[in-house]
Structures are given as C-alpha cells and as structure tokens.
Design a protein around this motif. Sequence first.
Motif, PDB file in Angstrom:
ATOM      1  N   LYS A  48       0.829  -1.202   0.000  1.00 24.55           N
ATOM      2  CA  LYS A  48       0.000   0.000   0.000  1.00 24.55           C
ATOM      3  C   LYS A  48       0.862   1.249   0.000  1.00 24.55           C
ATOM      4  CE  LYS A  48      -4.162  -1.862   2.214  1.00 24.55           C
ATOM      5  NZ  LYS A  48      -5.027  -1.845   3.421  1.00 24.55           N
ATOM      6  N   GLU A  49       1.962   1.212   0.737  1.00 22.53           N
ATOM      7  CA  GLU A  49       2.876   2.354   0.755  1.00 22.53           C
ATOM      8  C   GLU A  49       3.510   2.564  -0.622  1.00 22.53           C
ATOM      9  OE1 GLU A  49       5.799   2.139   3.764  1.00 22.53           O
ATOM     10  OE2 GLU A  49       4.428   2.614   5.390  1.00 22.53           O
ATOM     11  N   VAL A  95       2.195   1.705  -3.529  1.00 17.89           N
ATOM     12  CA  VAL A  95       1.175   2.194  -4.452  1.00 17.89           C
ATOM     13  C   VAL A  95       0.955   3.693  -4.274  1.00 17.89           C
ATOM     14  CG1 VAL A  95      -1.294   2.100  -5.010  1.00 17.89           C
ATOM     15  CG2 VAL A  95       0.005  -0.018  -4.720  1.00 17.89           C
ATOM     16  N   SER A  96       0.939   4.155  -3.040  1.00 22.01           N
ATOM     17  CA  SER A  96       0.654   5.562  -2.764  1.00 22.01           C
ATOM     18  C   SER A  96       1.901   6.426  -2.677  1.00 22.01           C
ATOM     19  CB  SER A  96      -0.123   5.691  -1.441  1.00 22.01           C
ATOM     20  OG  SER A  96       0.655   5.187  -0.364  1.00 22.01           O
ATOM     21  N   GLY A  97       3.080   5.801  -2.823  1.00 25.43           N
ATOM     22  CA  GLY A  97       4.329   6.534  -2.653  1.00 25.43           C
ATOM     23  C   GLY A  97       4.923   7.030  -3.949  1.00 25.43           C
ATOM     24  N   ASP A  98       6.263   7.122  -3.979  1.00 28.17           N
ATOM     25  CA  ASP A  98       6.975   7.694  -5.113  1.00 28.17           C
ATOM     26  C   ASP A  98       7.502   6.650  -6.088  1.00 28.17           C
ATOM     27  OD1 ASP A  98       6.593  10.223  -4.032  1.00 28.17           O
ATOM     28  OD2 ASP A  98       8.445  10.111  -2.851  1.00 28.17           O
ATOM     29  N   LYS A 135       4.338   0.343  -9.130  1.00 26.22           N
ATOM     30  CA  LYS A 135       2.999   0.497  -8.561  1.00 26.22           C
ATOM     31  C   LYS A 135       2.048  -0.562  -9.094  1.00 26.22           C
ATOM     32  CE  LYS A 135       3.101   5.435  -7.460  1.00 26.22           C
ATOM     33  NZ  LYS A 135       2.461   6.754  -7.654  1.00 26.22           N
ATOM     34  N   GLU A 166       0.095  -3.285  -6.909  1.00 23.86           N
ATOM     35  CA  GLU A 166      -1.353  -3.442  -6.970  1.00 23.86           C
ATOM     36  C   GLU A 166      -1.732  -4.880  -7.285  1.00 23.86           C
ATOM     37  OE1 GLU A 166      -2.398  -0.594  -9.907  1.00 23.86           O
ATOM     38  OE2 GLU A 166      -2.477   1.103  -8.504  1.00 23.86           O
TER      39      GLU A 166
END
Length: 452
Positions: A425-426, A428-431, A437, A441
């Motif tokens: 999750k980090e 996917v939502s990170g840099d 990503k 996912e």
Amino acid sequence: MAAAQSAGTPRIRRLSSMDASRGDLISGPTVLVPPKQLMATLGDANETAMSFERAKMHLEEATTSSEEVTPRSSSPVNAAQQAAPTDQYAFAFDIDGVLIRGGKPIPAAVEAMKVLNGENPYGIKVPYIFLTNGGGKTEEERCIDLSKQLEIEVSTGQFICGHTPMREMAERYQTVLVVGGEGEKCREVAEGYGFKDVVTPGDIIKAKQDVTPFRKLTEDEWKNSRDRDFSKIKIDAIFVFADSRDWAGDQQIILDLLMSKNGQLGTRSETFDEGPPVYFSHNDIVWSTSHEHVRIGMGALRASLETLFKAVSGKELKTTAFGKPQLGTFSFATRLLQQWRKDVYGIDKPPQTVYFVGDTPESDIQGTNAFNDSELSDCNWYSILVKTGVYQDGTIPRFPPKKCVQDVLEAVRFGMQREFVRAMKEKVSGDADEEEKKAAEAALEDEADIDD
C-alpha cells in the motif's frame, strides 16, 4: 512475491490505567512495576556473543549424545538460506501454551519457526525472541530444551525468562533465600547470576527440622542441603525464582523471615516491618500444562503469601514481581531484541513493529498493550492471543488483544501478511514508478483482506 517490508503507520499513544485494587487479589494479585534501577541492563555485544558461543557449545554437546534428536529445520535449504532478514518488524513469543504444552511442542509451532526462518512466499527471514515467565533452570538449559523441541537453534541472546532480570540484583544483596524449582536448580541459577551466598529452604530445614512440622527432607534433599549456622546469618532478600514444590513449607519459612528482626531466623520483630524484601520472578495466577484445565502458578502463591501475612501480622505485605505484565520486562525485551538483530543480522535500529504472541490475557496481552501505550516503547507492540493455552475459545478475555487466532502458525502468517500488505500500500501511494505500482497493486489483489 518477495517485496520490501516497510511500515509508515503513525504511532498513536493512548492513556491507560495500571492501578490495581485489593479486589485484584481474588482474580490476580496486585501488579507492581519493579523500580527502574532493579531492572537489568543489556550487556554489550561482546557479552552477548559469549552467550551465543556458550549456548552453541552446549547444543553441540547435546546433539552428540546418545539421545535421538530430531534434525533442525533447514528445508528447503536454498530458499531458507537465500532469504534476507527484514528490518521492519519482529516477533516475540511466550512459550507455555503458545509453543510448548506439557513439555511437548504444539505442532503448529515447529511449522511457524520454519516460516520465520525463510520458508515463506515473501522470501524473507523475520527476527524473533522468546519471552516467558517460566524459570527454574539456567537460560542455557532452557535454550537447549527449546532447540530440541522446536527443531531450531535457540541462543541465550534471544531468550528471557521470568528471573533473567534478577541477575542485576546480585550486587545489591549479600545473602539471599531462593525458593522454588526442582532440587538445587534455582540455587545454581542464582549462583550463576553472581549471588554470593545462596540459601534454600532445604538448608533451613536441615538446620532446624521442626521449622516445617509436616515436611521432611528426602535423602537426596538432605545430602544436597548445606550445613549452616543460622544464628550467625542474616537473610538480606527473598527471591521466588520458580514455582514452589511445597507451598506449606516454603510459605512458613518465608513468613518466619518476614516477621523476623532484619532477616535473622528465630527472632521476632515487634513491628513486623523489619523483614527482608520479597521478589517474585512473575505474577501468573494460572498457566497451561498437559492437563485439560489450567493449573495455578506463582501468582497464586504470591496472593496467598500476602493474605497470610496480613492474617498473622495485621499488616499489608508489599512484594515485587518481575516478568510479564511488568513494563520493565517488556522494556528489557526490546533492548534484547535490538541487540539480537544487530549482532545476528547487522540491523542497528529498533523494529517498527513487534508482534507479541501469547496465550494469557492477564499477563501476555495486558503487558503488551500497556507497554505499547506507554512512553517506554519506541516501537509498536502488537498483541496476538492464541487459543492453544490459558485462553479458552468462546470466553471474553479480561484484556482484549488486537488480534485473536487459533495457533502460533496462524499468528505468524497474519503478522507477515499484514506487513506485506502495508508495504504494498505504501508503494502504491508513494513515489514508486508506474511499473512498481502496478506490480504492487497486482500483489495486493493476491492477498486476502487483512484486519489492521
């Protein structure tokens, strides 16, 4: 499906009350947190390394004896050896009721150790330590036993029992009474910790046989008990290292000392407040054995002694308990874990999360939750309750865990999956770049929902 492990959940601190009332004596005696200065400090890396070598030497001796020993877990060899250690989280385990029951390994425990040691779909090894209230043997002996039972190699550098922190009190007291355990084991443990003059109940009974009207020493006890002149000896402190094998006799001797003048046997204080301090290695009222129902333990002896003292003297008895759920014990465990990770894996920082797996709500879960909520903890301690020991499925635990599972294998799989999901999750939502990503996912879609 290997992936980097990371966690970025912000730490939330909550207030909780550790105050105990007199009513707790009925369901569990008063919990006292030992003063900070009484708790042990972790030795340096050299001392820890020496402990590793001693344990390894004993393990080699044990496995070359005539006794048949199950080979340690190493399969599949390539996968386990190539697995890299995670620096993000770790596990800590109670033993009785979680890994062992009645001296035999719980089947799920052997498999759980294999998973932690690299046999998992994430391609990692997870550091772990053992934190038990049990005692009565040296840490080296307990590690040898646990190594055989779990088919792994357990070092003293990853093991804490209830009386381990007591070793730092050896410089504080000259002559001590040590109670509990089988034979001379607890005397050997105390002397190994550096206590200079160790007395046992057997020594006292041998010197004055009518001190315990209903207990007579066996031939072996008489031979092993030491000849002492107690008219010239002052007992400075009393330590209950392990469960008593003779409650009546041990309590009589302890009461005599508590009501004495400055620990001098045969004397009586006029105020009943001149006796030596009493320390218990833990405070568990009950524990899990091979019997279908839990059995009473050291915490029950402590409650009984406090009640007896008040009945005889009319005064409250203040005692000190180590072990779980004392916050100092969890603080000690945190330092041990950090040292273990540094010495074995080269990880020189505390983990972000420690998953503690226990079977007793009143010690394992209470202590884990309280330590996590305290300012003493610099990482997240996550409590997991198993149903293979003290806790009975279908009942409402007095101290609710963050997660309840069937056994230790389910606990390990839950913790590892939870960390993997958090890492993905980090990402996917990170840099991370788009390709990473998408991979994260896809990995998340393969994982079942996880309770956070």
